[in-house]
Design a protein around this motif. Structure first.
Motif, mmCIF file in Angstrom:
data_model
loop_
_atom_site.group_PDB
_atom_site.id
_atom_site.type_symbol
_atom_site.label_atom_id
_atom_site.label_comp_id
_atom_site.label_asym_id
_atom_site.label_seq_id
_atom_site.Cartn_x
_atom_site.Cartn_y
_atom_site.Cartn_z
ATOM 1 N N LEU A 120 0.810 -1.400 -0.225
ATOM 2 C CA LEU A 120 0.255 -0.053 0.015
ATOM 3 C C LEU A 120 0.635 0.931 0.055
ATOM 4 C CD1 LEU A 120 -2.835 -1.263 2.848
ATOM 5 C CD2 LEU A 120 -3.084 -0.607 -0.185
ATOM 6 N N VAL A 121 1.810 0.792 1.074
ATOM 7 C CA VAL A 121 2.774 2.885 0.931
ATOM 8 C C VAL A 121 3.365 2.708 -0.296
ATOM 9 C CG1 VAL A 121 4.571 3.787 2.378
ATOM 10 C CG2 VAL A 121 3.015 2.014 3.139
ATOM 11 N N SER A 122 4.328 1.528 -1.666
ATOM 12 C CA SER A 122 4.184 1.746 -2.341
ATOM 13 C C SER A 122 3.594 2.287 -3.407
ATOM 14 C CB SER A 122 5.060 0.231 -2.678
ATOM 15 O OG SER A 122 5.888 0.374 -4.223
ATOM 16 N N LYS A 123 2.434 1.595 -3.771
ATOM 17 C CA LYS A 123 1.670 2.563 -4.563
ATOM 18 C C LYS A 123 1.313 3.457 -4.082
ATOM 19 C CE LYS A 123 0.239 0.905 -7.951
ATOM 20 N NZ LYS A 123 0.253 0.821 -8.595
ATOM 21 N N LEU A 124 1.395 4.075 -2.926
ATOM 22 C CA LEU A 124 0.508 5.892 -2.356
ATOM 23 C C LEU A 124 1.917 6.641 -3.083
ATOM 24 C CD1 LEU A 124 -0.913 5.231 1.032
ATOM 25 C CD2 LEU A 124 -2.084 5.883 -1.513
ATOM 26 N N GLU A 125 3.334 5.794 -2.695
ATOM 27 C CA GLU A 125 4.840 6.790 -3.920
ATOM 28 C C GLU A 125 4.391 6.589 -4.780
ATOM 29 O OE1 GLU A 125 7.544 4.319 -1.506
ATOM 30 O OE2 GLU A 125 7.312 4.686 0.119
ATOM 31 N N ASP A 177 -10.488 1.712 0.469
ATOM 32 C CA ASP A 177 -12.065 2.228 0.534
ATOM 33 C C ASP A 177 -11.824 1.834 -1.190
ATOM 34 O OD1 ASP A 177 -14.264 2.352 0.972
ATOM 35 O OD2 ASP A 177 -14.004 4.345 -0.578
ATOM 36 N N PHE A 178 -11.318 2.217 -2.148
ATOM 37 C CA PHE A 178 -11.207 1.830 -3.713
ATOM 38 C C PHE A 178 -10.948 0.062 -3.678
ATOM 39 C CE2 PHE A 178 -8.005 0.447 -6.799
ATOM 40 C CZ PHE A 178 -9.190 1.165 -8.086
ATOM 41 N N LEU A 179 -9.922 -0.479 -3.156
ATOM 42 C CA LEU A 179 -9.697 -2.209 -3.568
ATOM 43 C C LEU A 179 -11.061 -2.728 -2.632
ATOM 44 C CD1 LEU A 179 -6.028 -1.953 -2.348
ATOM 45 C CD2 LEU A 179 -7.121 -2.834 -4.637
ATOM 46 N N LEU A 225 -2.120 -14.431 -0.001
ATOM 47 C CA LEU A 225 -1.036 -13.173 -0.249
ATOM 48 C C LEU A 225 -0.845 -12.175 -0.762
ATOM 49 C CD1 LEU A 225 -1.144 -10.903 2.208
ATOM 50 C CD2 LEU A 225 1.215 -12.671 2.173
ATOM 51 N N TYR A 226 -0.325 -13.107 -2.035
ATOM 52 C CA TYR A 226 0.423 -12.604 -3.200
ATOM 53 C C TYR A 226 -0.751 -12.241 -4.332
ATOM 54 C CZ TYR A 226 -0.460 -17.205 -5.761
ATOM 55 O OH TYR A 226 -1.535 -18.298 -6.958
ATOM 56 N N GLU A 227 -1.388 -12.547 -3.973
ATOM 57 C CA GLU A 227 -2.860 -12.303 -4.846
ATOM 58 C C GLU A 227 -3.104 -10.588 -4.806
ATOM 59 O OE1 GLU A 227 -5.332 -16.111 -7.166
ATOM 60 O OE2 GLU A 227 -5.195 -15.622 -4.751
ATOM 61 N N ILE A 228 -3.173 -10.530 -3.347
ATOM 62 C CA ILE A 228 -4.162 -9.074 -2.807
ATOM 63 C C ILE A 228 -2.863 -8.069 -3.077
ATOM 64 C CG2 ILE A 228 -4.396 -7.933 -0.629
ATOM 65 C CD1 ILE A 228 -6.425 -10.137 -1.586
ATOM 66 N N ILE A 229 -1.728 -8.826 -2.927
ATOM 67 C CA ILE A 229 -0.306 -7.735 -3.369
ATOM 68 C C ILE A 229 -0.520 -7.176 -4.500
ATOM 69 C CG2 ILE A 229 1.978 -7.072 -3.601
ATOM 70 C CD1 ILE A 229 2.291 -9.241 -0.550
ATOM 71 N N ASP A 230 -0.976 -8.704 -5.793
ATOM 72 C CA ASP A 230 -0.889 -8.209 -6.678
ATOM 73 C C ASP A 230 -2.248 -6.980 -7.373
ATOM 74 O OD1 ASP A 230 -0.196 -8.891 -9.623
ATOM 75 O OD2 ASP A 230 -1.607 -9.272 -10.052
ATOM 76 N N VAL A 267 -2.724 -1.792 -9.407
ATOM 77 C CA VAL A 267 -3.909 -0.562 -9.605
ATOM 78 C C VAL A 267 -3.438 0.843 -10.314
ATOM 79 C CG1 VAL A 267 -5.173 1.107 -7.927
ATOM 80 C CG2 VAL A 267 -5.166 -1.057 -6.831
ATOM 81 N N LYS A 268 -4.345 1.403 -10.439
ATOM 82 C CA LYS A 268 -3.713 2.524 -12.046
ATOM 83 C C LYS A 268 -4.547 3.984 -11.227
ATOM 84 C CE LYS A 268 -4.435 -0.580 -16.388
ATOM 85 N NZ LYS A 268 -5.171 -0.947 -17.007
ATOM 86 N N VAL A 269 -3.718 4.654 -12.138
ATOM 87 C CA VAL A 269 -3.966 6.125 -11.012
ATOM 88 C C VAL A 269 -5.587 6.612 -11.790
ATOM 89 C CG1 VAL A 269 -3.985 8.624 -10.842
ATOM 90 C CG2 VAL A 269 -2.052 6.785 -10.886
#
Length: 98
Positions: free
Chosen positions: A18-23, A40-42, A56-61, A66-68
């Motif tokens: 999540l932090v990586s995607k926010l960055e 919330d989007f997810l 877990l790997y499916e959740i991370i994937d 997620v595209k902007v």
């Protein structure tokens, strides 16, 4: 905003993703996106249909894919759903176009 979802127990495990995607969003200029907003989007869009067995790997994937544009479209539609705009009112048009 955050309701009980079947995948909520993964949230602490996937926090680095999540932090990586926010960055990534911030690098692209989207500073207003929060961890809560992304989750919330997810839960409301990406994981609307809950799988009985998910890894877990499916959740991370899912998080990392997620595209902007998908996130922005979702939040825009949700904003319109939650607000009653009277598009015949000139003042509301001006407010909307600010």
């Amino acid at each position: 905003m955050e309701k009980s979802h079947a995948y909520n127990h993964f949230k602490t495990d996937v926090k680095p993703a999540l932090v990586s995607k926010l960055e990534e969003f911030r690098l692209l200029g989207y500073y207003e996106v929060s961890e809560i907003g992304l989750w919330d989007f997810l839960t409301r869009k990406k994981w609307k249909k809950v799988k009985e067995v998910i890894r877990l790997y499916e959740i991370i994937d899912d998080i990392l894919s997620v595209k902007v544009s998908d996130y922005i479209s979702f939040t825009t539609i949700e904003t319109y759903k939650n607000n009653d705009f009277n598009l015949e009112d000139e003042n509301e048009w001006k407010e909307l176009l600010k």
